[in-house]
Design an enzyme around this catalytic site. Structure first.
Site, PDB file in Angstrom:
ATOM      1  N   ASP A   1       0.807  -1.226   0.000  1.00  0.00           N
ATOM      2  CA  ASP A   1       0.000   0.000   0.000  1.00  0.00           C
ATOM      3  C   ASP A   1       0.837   1.272   0.000  1.00  0.00           C
ATOM      4  OD1 ASP A   1      -2.055  -1.794   0.059  1.00  0.00           O
ATOM      5  OD2 ASP A   1      -2.609  -1.437   2.131  1.00  0.00           O
TER       6      ASP A   1
ATOM      7  N   TRP B   1      -4.443 -13.618   4.098  1.00  0.00           N
ATOM      8  CA  TRP B   1      -5.816 -13.732   3.627  1.00  0.00           C
ATOM      9  C   TRP B   1      -6.686 -12.639   4.242  1.00  0.00           C
ATOM     10  CZ3 TRP B   1      -7.681 -15.123  -0.556  1.00  0.00           C
ATOM     11  CH2 TRP B   1      -9.043 -15.392  -0.719  1.00  0.00           C
ATOM     12  N   ASN B   2      -7.297 -11.822   3.381  1.00  0.00           N
ATOM     13  CA  ASN B   2      -8.084 -10.678   3.829  1.00  0.00           C
ATOM     14  C   ASN B   2      -9.543 -11.030   4.089  1.00  0.00           C
ATOM     15  OD1 ASN B   2      -6.295  -8.451   4.160  1.00  0.00           O
ATOM     16  ND2 ASN B   2      -6.011  -8.393   1.947  1.00  0.00           N
TER      17      ASN B   2
ATOM     18  N   ASP C   1     -12.015  -3.369   6.836  1.00  0.00           N
ATOM     19  CA  ASP C   1     -11.621  -1.964   6.881  1.00  0.00           C
ATOM     20  C   ASP C   1     -11.995  -1.196   5.610  1.00  0.00           C
ATOM     21  OD1 ASP C   1      -9.735  -3.084   5.202  1.00  0.00           O
ATOM     22  OD2 ASP C   1      -8.009  -2.627   6.471  1.00  0.00           O
TER      23      ASP C   1
END
Length: 478
Positions: free
Chosen positions: A156, A253-254, A259
């Site tokens: 990010d 793993w998201n 969020d």
């Protein structure tokens, strides 16, 4: 400049074979031929309010209980983790971290301390040398607390210097990891951290090529699958990513992280992950809501212990039984309405309220046959009433900490259910004008109330909430 996969695959083969034989410190192999996944745990890596000390201590105990053997400390909005990474933690924060390290050891959980320096780190010249020393100082302070596992993340960020990042990591590996007894292999996340961003039309992007071919084979790389947040990772997809990168990749793993969609809860199971093993590590990114994250995390633990034999529905039901006891039937019914997360770039989790949606579809399909539609309407009412009772049971009996995490969604679900019930009644009494007029006013008021809270709480999007829009359209209510 880009490099075709076919041209680099031969060059990467040696690195891939090296990754297959890499051994993590502490006697845990990075790659094995069978389950369980060697390094498995939770990564506190979400944006938003970081967990509090009590929540971290609780999750460490949870990890110990469920044989999750690692926890990564990487809260994006901890300033000393990311924005102010060069600065030392204040004394009070160091005391908290020390307590966490000791608690992790008591639970046989590896405490992985992570830093995300990518916003402003330098790789060359005097500034680059100073930043290497600053990072070494940062990690040394944690080593003195008892930390033996470290991670450096470059996700990010805008700047993509694959060689610079890899050389920075290699320097840390040589000058810190290998010079401090007992440390495990360094863990990293690259800037291009999902497969679709690593290559384009079968051609590896220059950043990923530079990073993957420069990085020491001793360093473990995590990626998120095909996308940042995707439906799953097939065995063939993981194999393709491994081949592309020239090493065995670990998985970040998201799910159940929310969020990117904070007004919804992810209460479903982990699913659609590789079944054939040979995964060096997997970490599940949770929600801000530590208590409610445990449903998905418990299923993730079951998966990581036995990828080949994992059954998501059975694991999900077991997790809810163990965590909610007498409230399990009610929680299972409500949690089933809040599993799926989707926007214009993310899609993960099972459909919400599949059984309820099936009954609602039957109601619309029976249009034109009044007797059949009345029967279908009654089935929908029964499911809605049962769901309402479950919500009210949870509101009256959930522990305070858990109720606080889900109260907005529970309240909104009750509003939706009430409006659905009124909408059904309105459509069934359309021939009785006096009754219909009163019901229309009630329905319009309830619909307005639901819409007023849509932005703060999302639940049952494709089932109860979608049905409400369908009822409004059928009744001619704007």
């Amino acid at each position: 400049m880009t490099y075709t996969v076919s041209k680099i695959r031969r060059q990467l083969l040696l690195g891939m074979l090296g990754g297959l034989t890499m051994i993590m410190a502490g006697g845990i192999p990075a790659v094995v031929s069978a389950a369980p996944i060697p390094l498995r745990g939770v990564v506190e890596g979400f944006y938003g309010t970081p967990w509090q000390q009590t929540e971290r201590l609780d999750i460490l105990a949870f990890c110990g209980k469920h044989q999750l053997n690692a926890y990564i400390y990487a809260p994006k909005d901890d300033p000393y983790h990311r924005a102010k990474w060069r600065e030392p933690y204040p004394a009070d924060k160091m005391a908290e971290l020390s307590s966490l390290v000791q608690a992790a050891k008591s639970q046989n959980v590896r405490f992985v301390f992570a830093v995300s320096p990518g916003l402003d780190v330098h790789f060359s010249g005097l500034a680059g040398y100073k930043d290497k020393l600053a990072m070494e100082t940062k990690l040394s302070a944690m080593y003195d607390l008892g930390v033996r596992d470290f991670a450096i993340f470059f996700d990010d960020i805008k700047e993509k210097d694959g060689k610079g990042q890899a050389k920075f990591l290699n320097w840390l590996d040589e000058h810190f990891i290998k010079t401090h007894p007992g440390t495990a292999s360094l863990i990293t996340v690259p800037t291009e951290y999902f497969f679709q961003d690593m290559q384009q039309n079968g051609t590896m992007k220059s950043y990923s090529y530079d990073f993957s071919t420069t990085l020491s084979p001793d360093i473990l790389v995590l990626y998120t699958g095909e996308q940042v947040v995707g439906e799953g990772i097939m065995d063939t997809q993981l194999s393709a990513a491994d081949q592309l990168y020239g090493r065995k990749l670990g998985i970040w793993w998201n799910y159940p992280v929310t969020d990117y969609m904070k007004n919804k809860l992810a209460l479903g199971p982990i699913e659609k992950l590789p079944r054939q093993g040979n995964i060096p590590a997997i970490f599940f990114n949770p929600m801000e809501h530590e208590q409610l994250s445990k449903i998905a995390l418990a299923t993730g633990a079951d998966y990581a212990l036995d990828p080949a034999g994992y059954q998501s529905q059975q694991s999900w039901e077991k997790a809810i039984r163990e965590q909610y006891g007498v409230l399990a039937p009610a929680m299972q019914q409500v949690a089933g309405q809040s599993q799926h997360l989707e926007n214009n770039w993310a899609k993960v989790g099972r459909p919400d309220g599949a059984a309820l949606r099936k009954c609602m579809d039957a109601y619309w399909q029976a249009a034109g046959d009044s007797q059949k539609q009345q029967k279908a309407a009654q089935e929908v009412r029964q499911q809605l009433e049962s769901l309402s009772q479950s919500v009210q049971q949870l509101q009256s009996a959930l522990p305070a900490a858990t109720l606080k995490e889900c109260q907005p969604q529970l309240q909104q679900l009750l509003r939706i259910i009430a409006a659905d019930q009124s909408g059904l009644a309105l459509l069934s009494t359309h021939s009785h004008k006096a009754v219909s007029s009163d019901l229309r006013q009630t329905f319009e008021s309830q619909l307005s109330d639901v819409r007023a809270h849509d932005k703060e709480a999302v639940i049952s999007e494709t089932a109860a909430r979608a049905f409400l829009n369908e009822l409004a359209a059928a009744a001619g209510v704007q």
